[in-house]
Structure formats: structure tokens, C-alpha cells
Design an enzyme around this catalytic site. Structure first.
Site, mmCIF file in Angstrom:
data_model
loop_
_atom_site.group_PDB
_atom_site.id
_atom_site.type_symbol
_atom_site.label_atom_id
_atom_site.label_comp_id
_atom_site.label_asym_id
_atom_site.label_seq_id
_atom_site.Cartn_x
_atom_site.Cartn_y
_atom_site.Cartn_z
ATOM 1 N N THR A 12 7.125 -114.516 13.453
ATOM 2 C CA THR A 12 7.460 -113.446 12.513
ATOM 3 C C THR A 12 6.646 -112.186 12.758
ATOM 4 O O THR A 12 7.115 -111.075 12.499
ATOM 5 C CB THR A 12 7.247 -113.957 11.066
ATOM 6 O OG1 THR A 12 8.239 -114.951 10.825
ATOM 7 C CG2 THR A 12 7.399 -112.873 10.036
ATOM 8 N N THR A 83 4.301 -118.990 12.287
ATOM 9 C CA THR A 83 3.527 -119.832 11.371
ATOM 10 C C THR A 83 4.113 -121.234 11.210
ATOM 11 O O THR A 83 3.417 -122.138 10.767
ATOM 12 C CB THR A 83 3.414 -119.173 9.984
ATOM 13 O OG1 THR A 83 4.728 -119.005 9.443
ATOM 14 C CG2 THR A 83 2.700 -117.845 10.062
HETATM 15 N N1 ASP Z 1 10.022 -118.941 11.794
HETATM 16 C C1 ASP Z 1 8.822 -118.184 12.044
HETATM 17 C C2 ASP Z 1 8.071 -118.831 13.187
HETATM 18 O O1 ASP Z 1 7.387 -119.792 12.987
HETATM 19 C C3 ASP Z 1 8.000 -118.109 10.811
HETATM 20 C C4 ASP Z 1 6.733 -117.283 10.937
HETATM 21 O O2 ASP Z 1 6.287 -116.902 11.996
HETATM 22 O O3 ASP Z 1 6.113 -117.034 9.878
HETATM 23 O O4 ASP Z 1 8.192 -118.402 14.296
#
Ligand code: ASP
Length: 308
Positions: A12, A83
């Protein structure tokens, strides 16, 4: 000036939202650094993935990029990462990075094109931590929203992370106020991470999934059991079949915060079938730890008693 290299992998922190409203990683490290106002660092644009697309082969790529940066003279490395699976990549990197150099994973909860994007601030903090001599010796940490976390025990929540905080980060650097636990294997990891699967349990579950994992060649299985580590008789029979074939089964729980111990009949039956309890570690990190233990040829019972 301390040399900090930035390795990007997507997530993200790097996404923008397309015409259909879907967030996809589009920004490389140069963009991220310029938005954060911290240009002038060496960037390795390694991957551009949602972290749900990151698994053991990518852990090895990321570990290789970190080692190469340090081998090239970096004093610290920042890894930008989604994340969703940050807790898994962070723990794997912590298990394979033995040096004192800080390796700081960071990401974002809100897309890079959101008006209140948190990525630029997180990146500034992570760069400051990775370049701070006070972070020397910490090895791998995760830096999000001003908190520095040890990898072991880290879990993503709906609003960020929970786990063991060992310090606070700001653009001025790090203030450490906790001692990091850093699992390690004396002889290192002799082989690549082996196949370890996760099997969920639920009211009335049978052993079809567990048997399928064994048939697919899993060397280990994390059984996400109920309550304090209980499962029904069909699952217990499946565990007995698995362990008889040399597959290591460890038992975590689907209940956040619960402790696993064989204090009910079904939990005892799982233990008697050869399953090893995972006292408190969540299922995703129990899987990483089991992969490492198997790759190190370590005693899984000892590893999980000490670290999980
Ligand atoms: N879907 C994203 C990922 O893990 C979520 C994020 O980065 O917060 O790449």
C-alpha cells in the site's frame, strides 16, 4: 553520512488507485523518497507486489537484496513492504540476517495517493532508524506509525499492528526502550524454506485438508486448532497419520490471545498423536518458525518451547 539503502517490494505504501477503484503498487523507490522529502538514497526496486503475493521465494530474494546492500557497504537497509504479510517476511529476515546492521521494514495502511497517506511519514521514520547508530545491533525491526516492533510476535490488526514494541521512531532517529527477542539457529539454515501448510479447524472439521497437505508433500503443518488447542477426533486421526509419515505438526489456536496447552481431552489427544503446541505465537509466524526449524534441522519441540 550513514549509508542507508531502500529496497522496495510494493504494498500500500506504493499503491495508487486505478479507474476501477483498485489499489495497485505503481510507485518505485525514487517516487517514495521524493514524496517523503528524503531523496538521495540508493534504491533497489526489487518487486512491485501486493504482499499477499509474497512468499518464500520472495523472502529469499529480499534477503538476498538486503545481504547484497550490506555487502556493498550499507550501514542500514529499509525494506518497503505491504502490511498483509509483513509479519512473515520480517520474521524470516530476522532469522537469516545475523549482522548488527539495522534492517527496517515499513509500509502504510493508506494508499500513496490518499490525502492522508501515512507512507511518507513511515518511510522518514524508517530511514532515520536505519541510519541511527543507536539502532546498531537491532537487526530486523518493523517501523510503523512511530513504533518500532520486534518481528517475533508481530500481528496485523484492522488498524495497524500489535506485538512487542521495542522503541519509538521519529525523523530524529530511534529511542529504544525494550529488549528485542531474536530467534536464531546456531548452525544457520541449511536449506531453503520447506513446504509448510496451515490447516484450519472448525466445528465438525474432518481431516480432508490435512491429508491433502501431507499428500502434497508438506514437511510440516500448522494446525490452527480451537480454544486452547483442541480439535475433533477426525482431525486427531489425521494428525496421527501425518506424524507417522514424518510430517511435523504444530498446534496454534484460532482464538486471538489464547494460550495453547493440552488441558482438555482433545488437546491431550493431539499431543499424544505427536503434535507440538505453539504456546502464544500466531499461526502465520508459527509457520515461518516451523519452516526455519525444519530448514535448520533443529528440534521443533525445543524451538517452540523457547520462541513460540
Ligand atoms: N494489500 C496490501 C499489501 O499487503 C495492504 C498493505 O500494504 O497495507 O500489500
Amino acid at each position: 553520512m550513514t549509508r542507508v539503502v531502500v529496497v522496495t517490494t510494493g504494498g500500500t505504501i506504493a499503491t495508487s488507485t486505478d479507474a476501477d477503484g483498485v489499489a495497485r503498487p505503481t510507485h518505485g523507490g525514487t517516487d517514495l523518497l521524493s514524496t517523503a522529502g528524503t531523496a538521495n538514497r540508493r534504491v533497489v526496486d526489487l518487486l512491485a507486489l501486493d504482499s499477499s503475493e509474497i512468499g518464500p521465494p520472495e523472502w529469499q530474494l529480499i534477503g538476498g537484496a538486503v545481504a547484497a546492500a550490506i555487502g556493498d557497504g550499507a550501514h542500514g537497509v529499509v525494506v518497503t513492504h505491504g502490511t498483509d504479510t509483513m509479519e512473515e517476511t520480517a520474521l524470516w529476515l530476522d532469522l537469516v540476517h545475523h549482522g548488527p546492521e539495522p534492517v527496517v521494514l515499513t509500509g502504510a495502511m493508506r494508499s500513496a495517493d490518499s490525502p492522508d497517506a501515512d507512507g511518507p511519514g513511515n518511510l522518514r521514520d524508517a530511514l532515520a532508524v536505519a541510519g541511527d547508530p543507536r539502532a546498531e545491533g537491532t537487526g530486523v525491526t518493523v517501523c510503523m506509525a512511530g513504533t518500532v516492533w520486534q518481528p517475533l510476535g508481530l500481528t496485523k490488526t484492522g488498524s495497524g499492528f500489535t506485538g512487542v514494541a521495542i522503541g519509538a521512531a521519529s525523523p530524529d532517529g530511534v529511542v529504544l526502550d525494550g529488549v528485542k527477542r531474536r530467534p536464531s539457529f546456531a548452525g544457520g539454515l541449511a536449506e531453503a524454506p520447506p513446504r509448510v501448510d496451515v490447516v484450519a479447524t472448525y466445528a465438525g472439521s474432518d481431516a480432508v485438508a490435512l491429508d491433502a497437505c501431507v499428500a502434497a508433500g508438506a514437511r510440516g503443518v500448522v494446525l490452527e486448532a480451537m480454544g486452547s488447542g483442541n480439535a475433533g477426533p477426525d482431525v486427531v486421526d489425521g494428525v496421527r497419520r501425518a506424524t507417522a509419515r514424518g510430517v511435523t505438526v504444530v498446534v496454534s489456536t484460532r482464538v486471538p490471545g489464547a494460550r495453547v496447552s493440552a488441558r482438555y481431552g482433545p488437546g491431550l489427544a493431539l499431543a499424544e498423536a505427536g503434535a507440538v503446541p505453539v504456546p502464544v505465537l500466531g499461526t502465520p509466524q508459527a509457520r515461518v518458525l516451523l519452516m526455519a526449524a525444519l530448514a535448520a534441522g533443529a528440534d521443533v519441540g525445543d524451538v517452540f518451547t523457547e520462541w513460540a
